[in-house]
Design a protein around this motif. Structure first.
Motif, mmCIF file in Angstrom:
data_model
loop_
_atom_site.group_PDB
_atom_site.id
_atom_site.type_symbol
_atom_site.label_atom_id
_atom_site.label_comp_id
_atom_site.label_asym_id
_atom_site.label_seq_id
_atom_site.Cartn_x
_atom_site.Cartn_y
_atom_site.Cartn_z
ATOM 1 N N GLN A 136 -19.360 -33.860 -11.890
ATOM 2 C CA GLN A 136 -20.247 -33.086 -12.762
ATOM 3 C C GLN A 136 -21.333 -33.968 -13.373
ATOM 4 O OE1 GLN A 136 -18.607 -29.702 -15.100
ATOM 5 N NE2 GLN A 136 -16.619 -30.551 -14.516
ATOM 6 N N LEU A 137 -20.990 -35.218 -13.670
ATOM 7 C CA LEU A 137 -22.009 -36.138 -14.176
ATOM 8 C C LEU A 137 -23.059 -36.408 -13.104
ATOM 9 C CD1 LEU A 137 -22.920 -37.919 -16.556
ATOM 10 C CD2 LEU A 137 -21.630 -39.788 -15.519
ATOM 11 N N VAL A 138 -22.630 -36.604 -11.879
ATOM 12 C CA VAL A 138 -23.555 -36.819 -10.769
ATOM 13 C C VAL A 138 -24.439 -35.587 -10.559
ATOM 14 C CG1 VAL A 138 -23.677 -37.044 -8.251
ATOM 15 C CG2 VAL A 138 -22.181 -38.562 -9.569
ATOM 16 N N ASP A 139 -23.828 -34.401 -10.594
ATOM 17 C CA ASP A 139 -24.598 -33.169 -10.378
ATOM 18 C C ASP A 139 -25.665 -32.993 -11.456
ATOM 19 O OD1 ASP A 139 -23.026 -32.660 -8.180
ATOM 20 O OD2 ASP A 139 -21.756 -31.177 -9.176
ATOM 21 N N THR A 141 -27.011 -35.378 -13.305
ATOM 22 C CA THR A 141 -28.000 -36.431 -13.111
ATOM 23 C C THR A 141 -29.010 -36.052 -12.034
ATOM 24 O OG1 THR A 141 -26.435 -38.150 -13.793
ATOM 25 C CG2 THR A 141 -28.316 -38.853 -12.466
ATOM 26 N N ASN A 142 -28.531 -35.571 -10.896
ATOM 27 C CA ASN A 142 -29.432 -35.206 -9.811
ATOM 28 C C ASN A 142 -30.283 -33.989 -10.166
ATOM 29 O OD1 ASN A 142 -28.604 -37.326 -8.180
ATOM 30 N ND2 ASN A 142 -26.971 -36.136 -7.216
ATOM 31 N N HIS A 143 -29.733 -33.096 -10.950
ATOM 32 C CA HIS A 143 -30.491 -31.933 -11.431
ATOM 33 C C HIS A 143 -31.698 -32.386 -12.254
ATOM 34 C CE1 HIS A 143 -31.307 -28.104 -13.457
ATOM 35 N NE2 HIS A 143 -31.108 -28.687 -14.614
ATOM 36 N N VAL A 144 -31.492 -33.325 -13.166
ATOM 37 C CA VAL A 144 -32.590 -33.818 -14.000
ATOM 38 C C VAL A 144 -33.573 -34.623 -13.161
ATOM 39 C CG1 VAL A 144 -33.180 -35.347 -15.920
ATOM 40 C CG2 VAL A 144 -31.235 -33.773 -16.128
ATOM 41 N N LEU A 145 -33.081 -35.488 -12.289
ATOM 42 C CA LEU A 145 -33.970 -36.275 -11.432
ATOM 43 C C LEU A 145 -34.839 -35.369 -10.559
ATOM 44 C CD1 LEU A 145 -31.568 -39.139 -10.266
ATOM 45 C CD2 LEU A 145 -33.587 -39.402 -11.729
ATOM 46 N N VAL A 195 -33.057 -42.707 -15.311
ATOM 47 C CA VAL A 195 -32.232 -42.029 -16.317
ATOM 48 C C VAL A 195 -30.954 -42.810 -16.591
ATOM 49 C CG1 VAL A 195 -33.089 -39.722 -15.710
ATOM 50 C CG2 VAL A 195 -31.007 -40.603 -14.602
ATOM 51 N N TYR A 196 -30.405 -42.548 -17.778
ATOM 52 C CA TYR A 196 -29.064 -43.016 -18.122
ATOM 53 C C TYR A 196 -28.223 -41.770 -18.351
ATOM 54 C CZ TYR A 196 -25.109 -44.632 -20.844
ATOM 55 O OH TYR A 196 -23.834 -44.873 -21.297
ATOM 56 N N ALA A 197 -26.994 -41.768 -17.840
ATOM 57 C CA ALA A 197 -26.138 -40.585 -17.940
ATOM 58 C C ALA A 197 -24.748 -40.966 -18.423
ATOM 59 C CB ALA A 197 -26.046 -39.885 -16.580
ATOM 60 N N ALA A 198 -24.151 -40.101 -19.227
ATOM 61 C CA ALA A 198 -22.783 -40.312 -19.704
ATOM 62 C C ALA A 198 -22.124 -38.960 -19.905
ATOM 63 C CB ALA A 198 -22.775 -41.099 -21.015
ATOM 64 N N GLY A 199 -20.802 -38.925 -19.764
ATOM 65 C CA GLY A 199 -20.095 -37.673 -19.944
ATOM 66 C C GLY A 199 -18.650 -37.887 -20.317
ATOM 67 N N PHE A 200 -18.045 -36.861 -20.893
ATOM 68 C CA PHE A 200 -16.631 -36.933 -21.259
ATOM 69 C C PHE A 200 -16.009 -35.559 -21.070
ATOM 70 C CE2 PHE A 200 -18.728 -35.426 -24.991
ATOM 71 C CZ PHE A 200 -17.809 -34.642 -25.688
ATOM 72 N N SER A 210 -24.491 -35.815 -20.534
ATOM 73 C CA SER A 210 -25.814 -36.042 -21.098
ATOM 74 C C SER A 210 -26.610 -36.934 -20.150
ATOM 75 C CB SER A 210 -25.701 -36.708 -22.477
ATOM 76 O OG SER A 210 -26.971 -36.990 -23.010
ATOM 77 N N VAL A 211 -27.841 -36.523 -19.853
ATOM 78 C CA VAL A 211 -28.715 -37.284 -18.967
ATOM 79 C C VAL A 211 -30.051 -37.460 -19.675
ATOM 80 C CG1 VAL A 211 -29.800 -37.427 -16.696
ATOM 81 C CG2 VAL A 211 -27.572 -36.299 -16.945
ATOM 82 N N LEU A 212 -30.442 -38.717 -19.896
ATOM 83 C CA LEU A 212 -31.623 -39.014 -20.709
ATOM 84 C C LEU A 212 -32.569 -39.959 -19.988
ATOM 85 C CD1 LEU A 212 -29.620 -39.664 -23.969
ATOM 86 C CD2 LEU A 212 -31.038 -37.658 -23.516
ATOM 87 N N PRO A 213 -33.884 -39.741 -20.107
ATOM 88 C CA PRO A 213 -34.840 -40.688 -19.523
ATOM 89 C C PRO A 213 -34.665 -42.074 -20.130
ATOM 90 C CG PRO A 213 -35.928 -38.648 -20.193
ATOM 91 C CD PRO A 213 -34.546 -38.601 -20.759
ATOM 92 N N ARG A 214 -34.695 -43.079 -19.308
ATOM 93 C CA ARG A 214 -34.522 -44.442 -19.816
ATOM 94 C C ARG A 214 -35.592 -44.804 -20.846
ATOM 95 N NH1 ARG A 214 -30.824 -47.758 -18.227
ATOM 96 N NH2 ARG A 214 -29.610 -47.307 -16.362
ATOM 97 N N GLU A 215 -36.806 -44.331 -20.641
ATOM 98 C CA GLU A 215 -37.873 -44.694 -21.565
ATOM 99 C C GLU A 215 -37.671 -44.105 -22.960
ATOM 100 O OE1 GLU A 215 -41.481 -43.306 -19.891
ATOM 101 O OE2 GLU A 215 -41.113 -41.203 -20.393
ATOM 102 N N SER A 216 -36.772 -43.121 -23.095
ATOM 103 C CA SER A 216 -36.505 -42.521 -24.403
ATOM 104 C C SER A 216 -35.426 -43.265 -25.180
ATOM 105 C CB SER A 216 -36.086 -41.060 -24.244
ATOM 106 O OG SER A 216 -34.776 -40.952 -23.699
ATOM 107 N N LEU A 217 -34.644 -44.082 -24.503
ATOM 108 C CA LEU A 217 -33.458 -44.672 -25.123
ATOM 109 C C LEU A 217 -33.748 -45.513 -26.365
ATOM 110 C CD1 LEU A 217 -31.344 -45.668 -21.974
ATOM 111 C CD2 LEU A 217 -31.335 -43.530 -23.284
#
Length: 228
Positions: A136-139, A141-145, A195-200, A210-217
């Motif tokens: 689900q984290l991969v899915d 991530t690819n959705h946002v990308l 992007v950076y992504a994390a999930g639980f 959560s999937v976030l643009p790296r430039e926003s971090l």
């Protein structure tokens, strides 16, 4: 009512309905911790897949506006670079007018968006592989990308068979995430350049990613809280 492609000035604000639906959900939904640098988009995203008796899948997605200079939202340094056509679409009102809520929402396109940044998904009958936390984290991530970084990935405007850009479960690693003020075990993707992504996992049926643009971090707190 929409007629001839024109939205009448008295059209109802869709954020009212989406917020009302959000409050009827019978499972916990998570959001980025409220903070000055973020404003949640007014319309909540929902995706659903029907089942024979109940919804097989229901996902809630939150999008955010990012303020790099949150003390003053009118600071032009908050704005992104826009092409001339997009700027005209934002600034010029059509002859027939637009609802006040739409005028306000269109203005947000001046600023960076964290699109579908947080997703809470519930599966009625989760599949061990397809609905695993890692998949689900991969899915997500690819959705946002796919939807936010097409130009950076060199993807064409239309359909594409290229898959070399996609994240895979081999890129998922163990990690932790702050949720409601305490650290929880999580998984993360920290190898993608965009992007950076994390999930639980909340329970057998519910996962938050959560999937976030790296430039926003550098501008945000990555912690999550339960939506109240």
């Amino acid at each position: 009512m929409e007629y001839g492609g024109v939205l009448p000035a008295d059209a109802p604000d869709p954020s009212v309905e989406s917020e009302a639906r959000l409050r009827t959900l019978d499972f916990p939904v998570f959001q980025l911790t409220p903070q000055p640098s973020l404003t949640r988009a007014p319309v909540v995203g929902f995706t659903e897949i029907g089942g024979a008796v109940e919804l097989e899948e229901l996902s809630v997605l939150f999008t955010y506006t990012l303020w790099k200079h949150p003390d003053d939202h009118s600071d032009t340094r908050n704005e992104i670079e826009l092409d001339e056509q997009t700027r005209r679409d934002i600034e010029e009102e059509p002859a027939w007018g637009r609802p006040a809520w739409l005028i306000e929402q269109v203005q947000l396109f001046r600023y960076p968006m964290l699109w579908d940044a947080v997703r809470t998904a519930r599966h009625a009958s989760p599949d061990r592989v397809r609905h695993s936390l890692e998949q689900q984290l991969v899915d997500h991530t690819n959705h946002v990308l796919r939807n936010s970084f097409r130009e950076e990935l060199g993807l064409p405007a239309g359909p594409s068979t290229r898959t070399d850009w996609e994240a895979t479960v081999t890129s998922v690693r163990d990690g932790s995430i702050n949720v409601d003020g305490r650290h929880r075990s999580a998984v993360q993707i920290d190898t993608d350049p965009f992007v950076y992504a994390a999930g639980f996992r909340i329970d057998e049926h519910i996962v938050c990613t959560s999937v976030l643009p790296r430039e926003s971090l550098p501008f945000i707190d990555l912690s999550l809280t339960t939506y109240d």
